[in-house]
Design a protein around this motif. Sequence first.
Motif, PDB file in Angstrom:
ATOM      1  N   UNK A  24       9.222  -2.276  11.228  1.00 11.55           N
ATOM      2  CA  UNK A  24       8.119  -3.212  10.247  1.00 11.55           C
ATOM      3  C   UNK A  24       7.023  -2.527  11.211  1.00 11.55           C
ATOM      4  N   UNK A  25       6.891  -2.646  12.080  1.00  9.36           N
ATOM      5  CA  UNK A  25       5.590  -1.975  13.089  1.00  9.36           C
ATOM      6  C   UNK A  25       4.903  -1.272  12.977  1.00  9.36           C
ATOM      7  N   UNK A  26       5.677  -0.403  12.851  1.00 10.62           N
ATOM      8  CA  UNK A  26       5.745   1.175  12.473  1.00 10.62           C
ATOM      9  C   UNK A  26       4.760   1.228  11.372  1.00 10.62           C
ATOM     10  N   UNK A  27       5.050   1.057  10.161  1.00 11.29           N
ATOM     11  CA  UNK A  27       4.236   0.526   8.701  1.00 11.29           C
ATOM     12  C   UNK A  27       3.878  -0.682   8.361  1.00 11.29           C
ATOM     13  N   UNK A  28       3.295  -1.574   9.493  1.00 14.28           N
ATOM     14  CA  UNK A  28       2.458  -2.337   9.203  1.00 14.28           C
ATOM     15  C   UNK A  28       0.739  -2.469   8.488  1.00 14.28           C
ATOM     16  N   UNK A  32       1.469  -1.216   0.454  1.00 14.13           N
ATOM     17  CA  UNK A  32      -0.208   0.247   0.054  1.00 14.13           C
ATOM     18  C   UNK A  32       0.930   1.053  -0.154  1.00 14.13           C
ATOM     19  N   UNK A  33       0.600   2.313  -0.451  1.00  8.03           N
ATOM     20  CA  UNK A  33       0.907   3.306  -1.114  1.00  8.03           C
ATOM     21  C   UNK A  33       1.255   4.075   0.932  1.00  8.03           C
ATOM     22  N   UNK A  34       2.736   4.960   0.706  1.00  8.80           N
ATOM     23  CA  UNK A  34       2.698   5.621   1.882  1.00  8.80           C
ATOM     24  C   UNK A  34       1.599   6.664   1.435  1.00  8.80           C
ATOM     25  N   UNK A  35       1.950   7.493   0.518  1.00  3.51           N
ATOM     26  CA  UNK A  35       0.859   8.929  -0.047  1.00  3.51           C
ATOM     27  C   UNK A  35      -0.513   8.460   0.705  1.00  3.51           C
ATOM     28  N   UNK A  36      -0.036   9.754   1.774  1.00  2.19           N
ATOM     29  CA  UNK A  36      -1.701  10.522   2.785  1.00  2.19           C
ATOM     30  C   UNK A  36      -1.499  10.201   4.109  1.00  2.19           C
ATOM     31  N   UNK A  37      -0.119   9.747   4.448  1.00  2.00           N
ATOM     32  CA  UNK A  37       0.426   9.388   6.248  1.00  2.00           C
ATOM     33  C   UNK A  37       1.855   9.954   5.982  1.00  2.00           C
ATOM     34  N   UNK A  38       2.345  10.386   7.440  1.00  2.00           N
ATOM     35  CA  UNK A  38       2.827  11.314   8.071  1.00  2.00           C
ATOM     36  C   UNK A  38       4.306  11.309   7.366  1.00  2.00           C
ATOM     37  N   UNK A  39       5.135  11.917   7.617  1.00  2.00           N
ATOM     38  CA  UNK A  39       6.421  11.787   7.033  1.00  2.00           C
ATOM     39  C   UNK A  39       7.607  10.742   7.388  1.00  2.00           C
ATOM     40  N   UNK A  40       7.594  10.904   9.132  1.00  2.00           N
ATOM     41  CA  UNK A  40       7.978   9.551   9.245  1.00  2.00           C
ATOM     42  C   UNK A  40       7.743   8.013   9.173  1.00  2.00           C
ATOM     43  N   UNK A  41       6.991   7.837   8.523  1.00  2.00           N
ATOM     44  CA  UNK A  41       5.999   6.860   8.275  1.00  2.00           C
ATOM     45  C   UNK A  41       6.465   6.841   6.717  1.00  2.00           C
ATOM     46  N   UNK A  42       6.516   7.696   5.862  1.00  2.00           N
ATOM     47  CA  UNK A  42       7.389   7.741   4.571  1.00  2.00           C
ATOM     48  C   UNK A  42       8.604   7.680   4.777  1.00  2.00           C
ATOM     49  N   UNK A  43       9.590   8.689   5.576  1.00  2.00           N
ATOM     50  CA  UNK A  43      11.479   7.173   5.733  1.00  2.00           C
ATOM     51  C   UNK A  43      10.942   6.432   6.508  1.00  2.00           C
ATOM     52  N   UNK A  44      10.415   5.558   7.478  1.00  2.00           N
ATOM     53  CA  UNK A  44      10.874   4.647   7.686  1.00  2.00           C
ATOM     54  C   UNK A  44      10.271   3.751   6.018  1.00  2.00           C
ATOM     55  N   UNK A  45       9.059   3.461   5.784  1.00  2.00           N
ATOM     56  CA  UNK A  45       9.121   2.741   4.759  1.00  2.00           C
ATOM     57  C   UNK A  45      10.537   2.927   3.070  1.00  2.00           C
ATOM     58  N   UNK A  46      11.313   3.858   3.488  1.00  2.00           N
ATOM     59  CA  UNK A  46      12.453   4.460   2.684  1.00  2.00           C
ATOM     60  C   UNK A  46      13.261   3.885   3.201  1.00  2.00           C
ATOM     61  N   UNK A  47      13.515   3.709   4.307  1.00  2.00           N
ATOM     62  CA  UNK A  47      14.769   3.204   5.206  1.00  2.00           C
ATOM     63  C   UNK A  47      14.617   2.314   5.424  1.00  2.00           C
ATOM     64  N   UNK A  48      13.397   1.131   5.295  1.00  2.00           N
ATOM     65  CA  UNK A  48      13.584  -0.191   4.886  1.00  2.00           C
ATOM     66  C   UNK A  48      14.375  -0.610   3.652  1.00  2.00           C
TER      67      UNK A  48
END
Length: 66
Positions: free
Chosen positions: A52-56, A15-31
């Motif tokens: 993974x739990x933060x963007x589960x 699922x896209x991170x669009x629409x979620x806060x910046x921290x979650x977008x950065x976590x997805x990128x860090x993964x």
Amino acid sequence: MAEQTANKLKVTLVKSAIGYDQKQKKTVAALGLRKLNTSVVVTDTPVMRGMIAKVGHLVTVEEVAE
């Protein structure tokens, strides 16, 4: 000495991170996830489990045997 093989996890962005806060977008990128339906294999550590739990809600996780 007995060699210990580290467990691996296959993380897929479903699922896209669009629409979620910046921290979650950065976590997805860090993964290491960039586009939808892409997968990365990461070492199973407490740090990775926490990320993974933060963007589960955006990813699926499978255990990979090596």
